[in-house]
Design a protein around this motif. Structure first.
Motif, PDB file in Angstrom:
ATOM      1  N   GLY A 221     -59.923 -23.466  24.950  1.00 43.48           N
ATOM      2  CA  GLY A 221     -60.161 -23.235  23.539  1.00 43.48           C
ATOM      3  C   GLY A 221     -61.609 -22.987  23.178  1.00 43.48           C
ATOM      4  O   GLY A 221     -61.908 -22.421  22.119  1.00 43.48           O
ATOM      5  N   TYR A 222     -62.533 -23.385  24.034  1.00 47.42           N
ATOM      6  CA  TYR A 222     -63.959 -23.239  23.730  1.00 47.42           C
ATOM      7  C   TYR A 222     -64.366 -21.769  23.623  1.00 47.42           C
ATOM      8  O   TYR A 222     -65.139 -21.390  22.745  1.00 47.42           O
ATOM      9  CB  TYR A 222     -64.786 -23.946  24.808  1.00 47.42           C
ATOM     10  CG  TYR A 222     -66.275 -23.834  24.626  1.00 47.42           C
ATOM     11  CD1 TYR A 222     -66.912 -24.449  23.546  1.00 47.42           C
ATOM     12  CD2 TYR A 222     -67.053 -23.113  25.529  1.00 47.42           C
ATOM     13  CE1 TYR A 222     -68.276 -24.352  23.372  1.00 47.42           C
ATOM     14  CE2 TYR A 222     -68.414 -23.009  25.363  1.00 47.42           C
ATOM     15  CZ  TYR A 222     -69.035 -23.627  24.282  1.00 47.42           C
ATOM     16  OH  TYR A 222     -70.398 -23.517  24.113  1.00 47.42           O
ATOM     17  N   ASN A 223     -63.831 -20.924  24.498  1.00 43.22           N
ATOM     18  CA  ASN A 223     -64.180 -19.500  24.455  1.00 43.22           C
ATOM     19  C   ASN A 223     -62.958 -18.586  24.593  1.00 43.22           C
ATOM     20  O   ASN A 223     -63.108 -17.392  24.818  1.00 43.22           O
ATOM     21  CB  ASN A 223     -65.193 -19.167  25.559  1.00 43.22           C
ATOM     22  CG  ASN A 223     -64.701 -19.558  26.938  1.00 43.22           C
ATOM     23  OD1 ASN A 223     -63.557 -19.979  27.103  1.00 43.22           O
ATOM     24  ND2 ASN A 223     -65.559 -19.420  27.933  1.00 43.22           N
ATOM     25  N   ASN A 224     -61.766 -19.157  24.462  1.00 39.85           N
ATOM     26  CA  ASN A 224     -60.517 -18.402  24.560  1.00 39.85           C
ATOM     27  C   ASN A 224     -60.464 -17.541  25.824  1.00 39.85           C
ATOM     28  O   ASN A 224     -60.082 -16.372  25.798  1.00 39.85           O
ATOM     29  CB  ASN A 224     -60.320 -17.545  23.307  1.00 39.85           C
ATOM     30  CG  ASN A 224     -59.982 -18.384  22.106  1.00 39.85           C
ATOM     31  OD1 ASN A 224     -58.914 -18.980  22.035  1.00 39.85           O
ATOM     32  ND2 ASN A 224     -60.906 -18.460  21.161  1.00 39.85           N
ATOM     33  N   GLN A 225     -60.843 -18.171  26.918  1.00 42.01           N
ATOM     34  CA  GLN A 225     -60.854 -17.515  28.220  1.00 42.01           C
ATOM     35  C   GLN A 225     -59.851 -18.191  29.142  1.00 42.01           C
ATOM     36  O   GLN A 225     -59.767 -19.416  29.188  1.00 42.01           O
ATOM     37  CB  GLN A 225     -62.256 -17.582  28.832  1.00 42.01           C
ATOM     38  CG  GLN A 225     -62.397 -16.928  30.183  1.00 42.01           C
ATOM     39  CD  GLN A 225     -63.803 -17.066  30.737  1.00 42.01           C
ATOM     40  OE1 GLN A 225     -64.610 -17.870  30.256  1.00 42.01           O
ATOM     41  NE2 GLN A 225     -64.120 -16.268  31.743  1.00 42.01           N
ATOM     42  N   MET A 226     -59.089 -17.391  29.875  1.00 40.49           N
ATOM     43  CA  MET A 226     -58.154 -17.944  30.838  1.00 40.49           C
ATOM     44  C   MET A 226     -58.926 -18.554  31.999  1.00 40.49           C
ATOM     45  O   MET A 226     -59.752 -17.896  32.627  1.00 40.49           O
ATOM     46  CB  MET A 226     -57.219 -16.843  31.339  1.00 40.49           C
ATOM     47  CG  MET A 226     -56.190 -17.319  32.352  1.00 40.49           C
ATOM     48  SD  MET A 226     -55.071 -15.980  32.832  1.00 40.49           S
ATOM     49  CE  MET A 226     -54.292 -16.710  34.265  1.00 40.49           C
ATOM     50  N   VAL A 227     -58.635 -19.839  32.289  1.00 37.92           N
ATOM     51  CA  VAL A 227     -59.377 -20.550  33.332  1.00 37.92           C
ATOM     52  C   VAL A 227     -58.511 -20.876  34.547  1.00 37.92           C
ATOM     53  O   VAL A 227     -59.010 -21.419  35.527  1.00 37.92           O
ATOM     54  CB  VAL A 227     -59.995 -21.849  32.774  1.00 37.92           C
ATOM     55  CG1 VAL A 227     -61.075 -21.526  31.762  1.00 37.92           C
ATOM     56  CG2 VAL A 227     -58.923 -22.760  32.164  1.00 37.92           C
ATOM     57  N   GLY A 228     -57.234 -20.553  34.487  1.00 38.29           N
ATOM     58  CA  GLY A 228     -56.361 -20.838  35.622  1.00 38.29           C
ATOM     59  C   GLY A 228     -54.903 -20.801  35.227  1.00 38.29           C
ATOM     60  O   GLY A 228     -54.552 -20.349  34.129  1.00 38.29           O
ATOM     61  N   THR A 229     -54.066 -21.298  36.118  1.00 34.23           N
ATOM     62  CA  THR A 229     -52.628 -21.281  35.885  1.00 34.23           C
ATOM     63  C   THR A 229     -52.010 -22.607  36.312  1.00 34.23           C
ATOM     64  O   THR A 229     -52.616 -23.383  37.055  1.00 34.23           O
ATOM     65  CB  THR A 229     -51.951 -20.148  36.684  1.00 34.23           C
ATOM     66  OG1 THR A 229     -52.141 -20.379  38.086  1.00 34.23           O
ATOM     67  CG2 THR A 229     -52.517 -18.795  36.310  1.00 34.23           C
ATOM     68  N   LEU A 230     -50.808 -22.849  35.843  1.00 34.36           N
ATOM     69  CA  LEU A 230     -49.977 -23.944  36.323  1.00 34.36           C
ATOM     70  C   LEU A 230     -48.749 -23.345  36.988  1.00 34.36           C
ATOM     71  O   LEU A 230     -48.161 -22.384  36.481  1.00 34.36           O
ATOM     72  CB  LEU A 230     -49.529 -24.853  35.179  1.00 34.36           C
ATOM     73  CG  LEU A 230     -50.589 -25.632  34.401  1.00 34.36           C
ATOM     74  CD1 LEU A 230     -49.923 -26.503  33.331  1.00 34.36           C
ATOM     75  CD2 LEU A 230     -51.452 -26.485  35.315  1.00 34.36           C
ATOM     76  N   THR A 231     -48.370 -23.908  38.127  1.00 38.64           N
ATOM     77  CA  THR A 231     -47.151 -23.464  38.799  1.00 38.64           C
ATOM     78  C   THR A 231     -45.927 -23.963  38.025  1.00 38.64           C
ATOM     79  O   THR A 231     -46.053 -24.719  37.045  1.00 38.64           O
ATOM     80  CB  THR A 231     -47.102 -24.010  40.233  1.00 38.64           C
ATOM     81  OG1 THR A 231     -47.018 -25.450  40.173  1.00 38.64           O
ATOM     82  CG2 THR A 231     -48.346 -23.603  41.016  1.00 38.64           C
ATOM     83  N   LEU A 333     -59.217 -27.495  36.025  1.00 38.79           N
ATOM     84  CA  LEU A 333     -59.249 -26.579  34.891  1.00 38.79           C
ATOM     85  C   LEU A 333     -60.182 -27.028  33.775  1.00 38.79           C
ATOM     86  O   LEU A 333     -60.642 -26.204  32.975  1.00 38.79           O
ATOM     87  CB  LEU A 333     -57.833 -26.407  34.328  1.00 38.79           C
ATOM     88  CG  LEU A 333     -56.773 -25.919  35.330  1.00 38.79           C
ATOM     89  CD1 LEU A 333     -55.406 -25.883  34.673  1.00 38.79           C
ATOM     90  CD2 LEU A 333     -57.148 -24.552  35.878  1.00 38.79           C
ATOM     91  N   ASN A 334     -60.455 -28.344  33.694  1.00 41.64           N
ATOM     92  CA  ASN A 334     -61.305 -28.893  32.623  1.00 41.64           C
ATOM     93  C   ASN A 334     -60.817 -28.447  31.242  1.00 41.64           C
ATOM     94  O   ASN A 334     -61.608 -28.022  30.392  1.00 41.64           O
ATOM     95  CB  ASN A 334     -62.765 -28.462  32.815  1.00 41.64           C
ATOM     96  CG  ASN A 334     -63.354 -28.998  34.103  1.00 41.64           C
ATOM     97  OD1 ASN A 334     -63.093 -30.135  34.494  1.00 41.64           O
ATOM     98  ND2 ASN A 334     -64.148 -28.177  34.785  1.00 41.64           N
ATOM     99  N   ALA A 335     -59.513 -28.534  31.034  1.00 42.73           N
ATOM    100  CA  ALA A 335     -58.922 -28.084  29.775  1.00 42.73           C
ATOM    101  C   ALA A 335     -57.869 -29.080  29.309  1.00 42.73           C
ATOM    102  O   ALA A 335     -56.923 -29.387  30.038  1.00 42.73           O
ATOM    103  CB  ALA A 335     -58.297 -26.702  29.944  1.00 42.73           C
TER     104      ALA A 335
END
Length: 394
Positions: A221-231, A333-335
């Motif tokens: 949410g900080y920069n609306n950037q995709m940081v990874g995925t969840l399986t 992910l730090n999210a």
């Protein structure tokens, strides 16, 4: 004289009501757009991003009568590139005989390439959010590869790929491996609150005819950037914590035999506290009710001891899945995709004011939170039989 005035007033009033809609457009002149795909253009020629937009237009002649085969395709995909969505759609309108009409737009597919650029996703969503012709129920999904390829799938049972994709998303409640559809109205809320969130992630099958779920994309949410995925398994853990999806199954083992627990209802409660050292303690309780959907082996189930073992096995598996997801979100992910920030803001506002600038970025307080998960699964039914085989009856 008075009668004449009354007659004139009546005539003027009738003319007003008979004037019709000044902006009326005949339905045969509308180009119905049912799907949109957003990719990065192959070449970036300036400091601004060039994006490629693909619009799926309905071709009425291709729809035909029920059961009718042959004839033209029921859709056509038109792509154009530009820096502005307004610029692109105006150009597309010059390439078709019918101007684009978006009130029936079902899905917006965004490629991972777009999602991984800081703030770009928020920028391209701006037009869809502002335009009054766009409906808040449009579903937003992320494509592992080129988004335009998603709109090119041709399933056997559906003539319009966008409608097929929309239908697939509607069936997500049957699987805990995926999340419920995310509508653009929800995306707007995420963008306004700077909250980290997830979006459904899909890809095409090898033959390119259908789509399949592929976990979720995690957006910071900080920069609306995709940081990874969840399986898929990690998405199950997310759903257990957030109560996002009531359906699905849990696979677990009892005495080296596989057993399937079909979830019929879930609930979760989250307790969040700030201790004296300004550390955040989070306690999550997950509850589930369901039935045994499938089992391997030949032991009876209808004994108190066996029931207790089964429920314990299900609970432990749910805890394991939830903890795996929490660990990945905190360490990799730090999210905060679980909504902990909102709870902290609601229940400990003064503490939140001190932490909000460093919650899941900066000093990343979220990564150091002490989180404990407990699950309690209840088996309400074993189905039509309590065992697969009764050895005593052989």
């Amino acid at each position: 004289m008075q009668n004449s005035k009354g007659y004139l007033l009546t005539v003027c009033t009738c003319i007003f009501f008979l004037s019709g809609c000044w902006d009326q457009v005949a339905i045969e002149d509308r180009g119905f757009v049912v799907g949109t795909a957003i990719d990065l253009a192959d070449q970036q020629e300036s400091d601004f991003y060039n994006v490629k937009m693909t619009y799926q237009f309905v071709v009425p002649a291709g729809l035909g009568a029920p059961g009718e085969s042959g004839g033209p395709k029921a859709f056509t995909n038109i792509s154009a590139t530009g820096k502005s969505l307004f610029e692109i759609i105006r150009y597309v309108d010059t390439q078709t005989s019918r101007a684009g009409y978006f009130e029936h737009l079902k899905v917006i597919v965004v490629s991972e390439e777009v999602m991984k650029e800081p703030e770009l996703f928020a920028s391209v969503m701006d037009d869809f959010i502002r335009d009054q012709e766009m409906r808040r129920s449009m579903k937003v999904i992320v494509s592992e590869n080129d988004a335009k390829n998603i709109l090119a799938v041709e399933p056997d049972a559906q003539k319009l790929p966008a409608i097929y994709i929309d239908s697939i998303l509607q069936n997500n409640y049957k699987s805990a491996r995926v999340i419920m559809p995310v509508r653009i109205g929800q995306v707007h809320e995420y963008l306004l609150t700077d909250r980290s969130y997830v979006l459904p992630r899909i890809t095409t099958t090898e033959d390119g005819k259908r789509i399949k779920e592929n976990g979720v994309a995690v957006i910071h949410g900080y920069n609306n950037q995709m940081v990874g995925t969840l399986t898929g398994k990690e998405t199950k853990g997310l759903n257990f914590i957030t109560h996002n999806n009531d359906g699905g199954t849990v696979e677990f083992e009892i005495d080296n035999h596989l057993m399937i627990y079909e979830i019929q209802n879930t609930k979760s409660s989250i307790k969040i506290e700030v201790n004296d050292n300004n550390k955040v303690d989070i306690s999550i309780k997950i509850g589930a009710e369901g039935r045994i959907g499938e089992m391997y082996g030949s032991e009876k189930l209808l004994t108190p001891k066996r029931f207790a073992e089964i429920e314990k096995g299900i609970s432990k598996k749910m805890e394991k899945l939830a903890n795996q997801t929490l660990k990945k979100a905190q360490k990799d992910l730090n999210a905060d995709i679980f909504g902990f920030a909102e709870l902290l803001k609601q229940r400990h506002y003064d503490d939140w004011q001190k932490m909000k600038d460093d919650w899941d970025h900066g000093d990343n307080i979220f990564a150091d939170c002490n989180i404990k998960v407990t699950a309690n699964a209840i088996v309400r039914s074993v189905g039509a039989t309590d065992k697969t085989k009764d050895k005593g009856s052989e």
